[in-house]
Design an enzyme around this catalytic site. Structure first.
Site: not given
Length: 456
Positions: A176, A77, A152
């Site tokens: 997330s 990420k 996210s």
């Protein structure tokens, strides 16, 4: 989700010489290129990745011994440092930032033989529940490009479910990694607080809530990643059939509606688990003073303001408008609001411990709704009720405040072909036991699906 070999199968083939890390890397890079329309992976350095893969092959050729993740291609990420890679936090403030070193988790994964093949998209600073930002744009849901995979860690989730890679490392401060996993039909695991190291890297926006999280297609794959990330290989303290005491809460003790299709899938899953020998009882948490997740957002706002308030005041247009609203709110907070949120966080830990007393895990929906249009922060309605933009995220944040491990497991697809997930929250620091339990639940649900009981 496209079917891929397990991580163990890939590692076995590379360790045995039936494949090579370079070949696995080349195939992953080809899939990433073919899947560019998802916008799941926002930075690729093919030369660097192939060099990493060749290093793995040289280590094996030199007789270093078996590498548990040999040749496994994964993405990381865009909040986590990967040495020599452009890592931006989805922010124009960091558009040209190149990480000076690996986060410790990334270094451990590389030592285990994994190869980083790309950086996965995130919302700016990981601070909203859809994966979109002004720097890299919108990540699309692999089952319907008009929809969001959530956030996210939606870049990681879409990359896995879209078949680009079999594994990813996300982050989770309030769900997330679990929520996007539920929306696309993969597995996302949030370890216990402190089970894996966070740094070195960017300053985090929490009080110990954020965890670096493995995401993959199965619990077995999650376990392999977690073992490498945690730096230990600890067998479960319980046998495969010992963890059988489960509690279930349909709405996590909160006044949040759940889509009827998801509720039906969850009830079918619970019936399957009872038939498989699990004891499942209804147990709704009692939260302090009627707390809701929104009561804790002052902490995120305050930390955003602390880290980025000066830059915001100089040029607010640098930021995603949704994040700008949060920074502005943080700049306006008084100390009492932050103090109240901190005290509430501590009280939630006590409540969650009490709810888990005498059971091995607490089950709930991971999310109360299916994926929604990528242009919206959240669905406007769930089960016919008008809801706020964070209602979709209601069932995950309190677990971060408790510090407990939790995993989202796919439980099927609704009539429109969209995925839903079962959240399994375990006892604090009993990560290995939770993974053993989750594997048992996964196996029971898989057997039932093959028999036609569940909707898939």
């Amino acid at each position: 989700m496209q079917t891929r070999e397990s991580l163990a199968s890939t590692a076995d083939a590379v360790n045995a010489g039936r494949s090579s890390a370079r070949a696995e890397c080349e195939q992953a890079l080809e899939r990433i290129e073919a899947g560019r329309d998802l916008n799941a992976i926002v930075a690729v350095d093919a030369v660097m990745s192939l060099q990493e893969a060749e290093t793995v092959d040289r280590r094996l050729g030199a007789g270093e011994g078996r590498l548990p993740l040999a040749g496994v291609a994964l993405v990381v990420k865009d909040l986590i440092w990967v040495e020599g890679r452009r890592v931006t936090q989805g922010s124009r403030l960091f558009a040209d930032f190149v990480a000076p070193q690996d986060a410790q988790v990334v270094a451990r994964l590389k030592r285990a033989g994994a190869v980083v093949v790309g950086i996965a998209n995130s919302s700016e600073f990981g601070c909203k529940g859809v994966t979109a930002n002004p720097l890299h744009g919108v990540t699309r849901h692999p089952l319907d490009p008009a929809l969001t995979p959530g956030g996210s860690s939606g870049g990681c989730a879409s990359a896995i479910a879209g078949g680009l890679v079999a594994a990813a490392i996300g982050t989770d401060s309030g769900g997330s990694s679990r929520r996007p996993a539920a929306h696309v039909g993969c597995v996302g695991f949030k370890p216990s607080r402190g089970a894996v190291p966070n740094g070195p890297g960017f300053p985090t926006l929490d009080i110990g809530l954020e965890c670096l999280c493995p995401m993959a297609g199965s619990v077995a794959d999650i376990r392999l990643l977690f073992e490498a990330m945690s730096g230990r290989r600890a067998p479960s303290t319980k046998g495969p059939s010992a963890a059988r005491r489960l509690a279930f809460t349909p709405s996590f003790g909160l006044d949040v509606p759940v889509d009827p299709e998801i509720e039906a899938m969850l009830q079918a899953a619970l019936a399957t688990l009872r038939e498989a020998g699990f004891a499942v009882e209804r147990r709704d948490p009692t939260w302090p003073d009627g707390a809701v997740p929104a009561d804790l957002m002052a902490l995120q706002y305050a930390m955003l303001a602390d880290l980025y308030g000066d830059a915001f005041e100089r040029d607010p247009d640098l930021f995603d408008p949704d994040i700008a609203v949060q920074i502005d709110a943080g700049l306006r907070l008084d100390a009492r609001a932050v103090s109240r949120a901190l005290r509430l966080s501590n009280a939630i830990t006590i409540s969650l411990d009490a709810t888990l007393r005498g059971v091995d895990a607490l089950l709930s929906p991971t999310v109360p709704c299916f994926a929604w249009p990528a242009t919206e922060l959240g669905p406007a309605h769930i089960a016919g009720r008008t809801v706020g933009p964070r209602a979709h995220a209601a069932f995950t944040p309190f677990i971060n405040h408790g510090g407990h491990p939790a995993l989202s497991l796919p439980i099927g697809f609704g009539a429109a072909g969209l995925a839903a997930g079962l959240q399994i929250c375990g006892q604090l620091h009993a990560d290995d036991d939770l993974l053993t339990l989750a594997a048992g639940i996964e196996a029971a649900l898989s057997r039932s699906a093959r028999g036609g009981t569940l909707t898939h």
